[in-house]
Each structure stands twice: as C-alpha cells, then as structure tokens.
Design a protein around this motif. Structure first.
Motif, PDB file in Angstrom:
ATOM      1  N   ASN A   1       0.937  -1.113  -0.062  1.00 14.31           N
ATOM      2  CA  ASN A   1      -0.033  -0.049   0.003  1.00 14.31           C
ATOM      3  C   ASN A   1       0.734   1.213  -0.004  1.00 14.31           C
ATOM      4  OD1 ASN A   1      -2.381  -1.177   0.139  1.00 14.31           O
ATOM      5  ND2 ASN A   1      -2.690  -1.330   2.134  1.00 14.31           N
ATOM      6  N   ILE A   2       1.154   1.667  -1.210  1.00 19.30           N
ATOM      7  CA  ILE A   2       2.106   2.755  -1.282  1.00 19.30           C
ATOM      8  C   ILE A   2       1.531   4.000  -0.910  1.00 19.30           C
ATOM      9  CG2 ILE A   2       3.640   1.557  -2.645  1.00 19.30           C
ATOM     10  CD1 ILE A   2       2.638   3.314  -5.195  1.00 19.30           C
ATOM     11  N   GLY A   3       2.282   5.091  -0.489  1.00 20.22           N
ATOM     12  CA  GLY A   3       1.692   6.442  -0.046  1.00 20.22           C
ATOM     13  C   GLY A   3       2.088   7.344  -1.368  1.00 20.22           C
ATOM     14  N   TRP A   4       1.945   8.637  -1.099  1.00 21.04           N
ATOM     15  CA  TRP A   4       2.222   9.802  -2.010  1.00 21.04           C
ATOM     16  C   TRP A   4       3.446   9.732  -2.645  1.00 21.04           C
ATOM     17  CZ3 TRP A   4       0.260  15.313  -1.121  1.00 21.04           C
ATOM     18  CH2 TRP A   4       0.011  16.002  -2.139  1.00 21.04           C
ATOM     19  N   THR A   5       3.664   9.517  -4.063  1.00 16.42           N
ATOM     20  CA  THR A   5       5.117   9.225  -4.368  1.00 16.42           C
ATOM     21  C   THR A   5       5.301  10.248  -5.701  1.00 16.42           C
ATOM     22  OG1 THR A   5       4.676   6.746  -3.873  1.00 16.42           O
ATOM     23  CG2 THR A   5       6.474   7.311  -5.688  1.00 16.42           C
ATOM     24  N   ALA A   6       6.435  10.701  -5.983  1.00 19.80           N
ATOM     25  CA  ALA A   6       6.730  11.679  -6.818  1.00 19.80           C
ATOM     26  C   ALA A   6       6.922  10.821  -7.957  1.00 19.80           C
ATOM     27  CB  ALA A   6       7.882  12.504  -6.639  1.00 19.80           C
TER      28      ALA A   6
ATOM     29  N   ALA B   1       5.737  20.084   2.015  1.00 18.31           N
ATOM     30  CA  ALA B   1       6.038  20.739   3.357  1.00 18.31           C
ATOM     31  C   ALA B   1       4.780  20.087   4.296  1.00 18.31           C
ATOM     32  CB  ALA B   1       5.428  22.224   3.122  1.00 18.31           C
ATOM     33  N   GLY B   2       3.885  19.386   4.054  1.00 21.15           N
ATOM     34  CA  GLY B   2       2.524  18.886   4.702  1.00 21.15           C
ATOM     35  C   GLY B   2       2.899  17.263   5.169  1.00 21.15           C
TER      36      GLY B   2
ATOM     37  N   GLY C   1       8.824  15.434   5.330  1.00 18.40           N
ATOM     38  CA  GLY C   1       9.345  16.471   4.579  1.00 18.40           C
ATOM     39  C   GLY C   1       9.694  16.492   2.842  1.00 18.40           C
ATOM     40  N   ARG C   2       9.046  15.150   2.606  1.00 12.01           N
ATOM     41  CA  ARG C   2       9.280  14.997   1.010  1.00 12.01           C
ATOM     42  C   ARG C   2       8.120  13.760   0.723  1.00 12.01           C
ATOM     43  NH1 ARG C   2      11.932  10.195  -0.025  1.00 12.01           N
ATOM     44  NH2 ARG C   2      13.189   9.136   1.527  1.00 12.01           N
ATOM     45  N   LEU C   3       7.957  13.581  -0.600  1.00 16.70           N
ATOM     46  CA  LEU C   3       7.385  12.496  -0.841  1.00 16.70           C
ATOM     47  C   LEU C   3       8.103  11.213  -1.230  1.00 16.70           C
ATOM     48  CD1 LEU C   3       5.617  15.120  -2.102  1.00 16.70           C
ATOM     49  CD2 LEU C   3       4.962  13.540  -4.082  1.00 16.70           C
ATOM     50  N   GLY C   4       7.351  10.070  -1.273  1.00 18.77           N
ATOM     51  CA  GLY C   4       8.057   8.943  -1.685  1.00 18.77           C
ATOM     52  C   GLY C   4       8.925   8.808  -2.991  1.00 18.77           C
TER      53      GLY C   4
ATOM     54  N   THR D   1       4.211 -14.218   3.203  1.00 22.45           N
ATOM     55  CA  THR D   1       2.993 -14.221   1.993  1.00 22.45           C
ATOM     56  C   THR D   1       1.774 -13.781   2.717  1.00 22.45           C
ATOM     57  OG1 THR D   1       2.244 -15.603   0.289  1.00 22.45           O
ATOM     58  CG2 THR D   1       2.345 -16.707   2.499  1.00 22.45           C
ATOM     59  N   GLY D   2       1.004 -13.282   1.688  1.00 24.38           N
ATOM     60  CA  GLY D   2      -0.319 -12.834   2.218  1.00 24.38           C
ATOM     61  C   GLY D   2      -0.086 -11.312   3.038  1.00 24.38           C
ATOM     62  N   SER D   3       0.924 -10.629   2.740  1.00 21.01           N
ATOM     63  CA  SER D   3       1.028  -9.531   3.656  1.00 21.01           C
ATOM     64  C   SER D   3       0.811  -8.289   2.612  1.00 21.01           C
ATOM     65  CB  SER D   3       2.437  -9.443   4.404  1.00 21.01           C
ATOM     66  OG  SER D   3       2.392 -10.186   5.302  1.00 21.01           O
ATOM     67  N   VAL D   4      -0.227  -7.528   3.114  1.00 20.78           N
ATOM     68  CA  VAL D   4      -0.310  -6.067   2.667  1.00 20.78           C
ATOM     69  C   VAL D   4       0.278  -4.963   3.266  1.00 20.78           C
ATOM     70  CG1 VAL D   4      -1.917  -4.514   1.488  1.00 20.78           C
ATOM     71  CG2 VAL D   4      -2.254  -7.075   1.427  1.00 20.78           C
ATOM     72  N   ILE D   5       1.401  -4.662   2.835  1.00 16.73           N
ATOM     73  CA  ILE D   5       2.176  -3.751   3.960  1.00 16.73           C
ATOM     74  C   ILE D   5       2.039  -2.260   3.556  1.00 16.73           C
ATOM     75  CG2 ILE D   5       4.778  -3.060   4.346  1.00 16.73           C
ATOM     76  CD1 ILE D   5       5.535  -6.119   3.277  1.00 16.73           C
ATOM     77  N   ASP D   6       1.895  -1.569   4.564  1.00 12.64           N
ATOM     78  CA  ASP D   6       1.761  -0.285   4.315  1.00 12.64           C
ATOM     79  C   ASP D   6       3.140   0.585   4.312  1.00 12.64           C
ATOM     80  OD1 ASP D   6      -0.974  -0.087   4.535  1.00 12.64           O
ATOM     81  OD2 ASP D   6      -1.056   0.109   6.751  1.00 12.64           O
ATOM     82  N   TRP D   7       3.445   1.115   2.928  1.00 10.70           N
ATOM     83  CA  TRP D   7       4.588   1.670   2.511  1.00 10.70           C
ATOM     84  C   TRP D   7       4.050   3.103   2.724  1.00 10.70           C
ATOM     85  CZ3 TRP D   7       7.043   4.965  -0.691  1.00 10.70           C
ATOM     86  CH2 TRP D   7       8.484   5.207  -0.669  1.00 10.70           C
ATOM     87  N   ASP D   8       4.206   3.989   3.764  1.00  3.21           N
ATOM     88  CA  ASP D   8       3.908   5.187   3.799  1.00  3.21           C
ATOM     89  C   ASP D   8       4.437   5.785   5.017  1.00  3.21           C
ATOM     90  OD1 ASP D   8       2.463   7.539   3.049  1.00  3.21           O
ATOM     91  OD2 ASP D   8       0.334   6.654   3.517  1.00  3.21           O
TER      92      ASP D   8
END
Length: 258
Positions: free
Chosen positions: A185-190, A214-215, A219-222, A243-250
């Motif tokens: 589960n990726i977060g905000w990425t440039a 800034a928010g 202090g930066r996007l992924g 296996t079966g993991s949904v990882i929060d990358w955020d």
C-alpha cells in the motif's frame, strides 16, 4: 550475486513511474525482465536502455485493462524464457471520481486496470508456476488509499481494496504451491504520472511537490527507487516465507490520531 539472479520477472506497467523503477532494480539485481505497457515508445526505450547497460530486458505491449492481453503478456514471457518466476502488477489508473459523480464507464475502467488485469495476470503466472511445481513470487502495487482514501478516489479505492483482498486470498490458496504473494500500500509518490494527475485534476503548478512535501511528516514525497528496492526484497528469497502480507509503505500511520 544479485537478489534476483537468473530470475525471470514480468513488471506490468513497467514502462514508467514506479514500474520502471522496479524494472531497473530487478535488472540490477540479476533478473531477466519483461516490462509491459500500452505505449511502445517508453517501453521499448527503457528495454533498450537496460539492454545497452548489460542487462536482459524486453518490452511486451499490453493493455492491462484487457484480461486477454494481461494473460498474453505472461504467455510472451514464458514463450521467451520458458518460465516466469516473479510477477509485479504496478499498472494503475487514478482518474478522479466521487461516489456521486462516478459514471459506470469510469467505474468499469478502474476495475479493469486496477483489479481485473492483475487478477488474470496472476492467474496466468500462477498456472505456470504450479504446472512446473516451482516456487514463485508476486507483488501487487496497491495504495494506502485502499484503507478508505479521499472522497474523490471512490472508484480507485473500490478497485484497489479489491486487489488487497485478492492478494490475501491468492496467497492463502497457493501457499502450499510455494507461491508467495504480497502487496504494498504505497503512499504519495513523486512520479511522472502523479505530476500529470496533479496538474490535470487539481490545477497544480510547478511547485506542487514542494507544497506537498511541506505537509508530510518526512518533509518529502516517496521516491520510486525506494519502492523498487522494497519490491525486489519481497520478490527475492531474502524475504523468507512471508506471504499474504499487504504492507503499508507510507509515512502516515493508519489509525494514528493527533
């Protein structure tokens, strides 16, 4: 030796953004990589770049919104290499829509790209792995918005939440086949795609990255290359039996409140 030495990897949506970063990282770690996408120009250019640098790469033209083409992309890989060891589903559609203004056509587009395409690509890849009695690994690129998301992402969230559920279901179904399936589960990425989305749907100017950063807590996007390193780890034997993991990358914490 690289983490993916002699592995055959298909990266769907691998011609730009996060997918392209994953393709580069996989080649760097010793894999033979096929990257799929709708547009030949960036796909062929990236494959040529990776090959010129000494890697093994090929471009497969495929529109992942079409289940037949999603399956055919896997067939192209197994035809060229005799097998597929790893699959990454990173193609995605992020066109905006709320619960009230989403049309059936837009909803169907989201389901086709963000859920149906990955489903049938996984079907074809796992079928090859099971037929050979060989282990394999799959990573689905999902989104932190699958937990709920913003109101303007209603059809995107619906489809990606389905992909998270599919990831767990397929991992459970094929754990005895030694096929490991995980999601990020990726977060905000440039990415180039995010830049186009911000400009098209939110009227963003050239400084949108700085304003967004800034928010954010760090202090930066992924960055795509950071995600790519994590994906390579999950594809490789170094991630063990996970296996079966949904990882929060955020950088935001689910459930955390200020």
């Amino acid at each position: 030796m690289g983490l993916l030495d002699d592995k055959v990897v298909l990266v769907n949506g691998g011609s730009q953004g996060v997918g392209a970063a994953i393709a580069r990282a996989a080649v760097r770690e010793g894999a033979a990589v096929a990257l799929s996408g709708r547009r030949p120009e960036p796909g062929e250019a990236l494959a040529a770049e990776l090959t010129a640098a000494g890697g093994r790469a090929m471009y497969v033209r495929a529109d992942l919104a079409d289940a037949g083409q999603a399956k055919a992309a896997v067939a192209r890989v197994t035809g060229a290499h005799g097998r597929i060891d790893c699959l990454v589903n990173s193609a995605g559609l992020t066109a905006r829509g709320t619960l009230l203004d989403t049309t059936p056509e837009l909803f169907d587009q989201h389901v086709a790209v963000n859920l149906k395409g990955p489903f049938f690509a996984m079907q074809a890849a796992v079928a090859d792995m099971v037929a050979r009695g060989a282990p394999g690994t799959i990573v689905n690129i999902i989104t932190s918005s699958a937990h709920g998301g913003q109101p303007f992402l209603a059809p995107y969230v619906a489809a990606k939440a389905g992909l998270a559920g599919l990831t767990r279901n397929a991992a459970h179904a094929h754990r005895w086949d030694r096929v490991r399936i995980n999601g990020l589960n990726i977060g905000w990425t440039a990415t180039e795609g995010e830049d186009a989305t911000q400009r098209a749907f939110h009227g963003a100017g050239d400084d949108w990255r700085e304003r967004a950063a800034a928010g954010l807590p760090m202090g930066r996007l992924g960055r795509p290359d950071e995600i790519a390193d994590f994906v390579v780890f999950l594809l490789s034997d170094r991630s063990g039996v996970v296996t079966g993991s949904v990882i929060d990358w955020d950088q935001n914490v689910l459930g955390g409140l200020d």
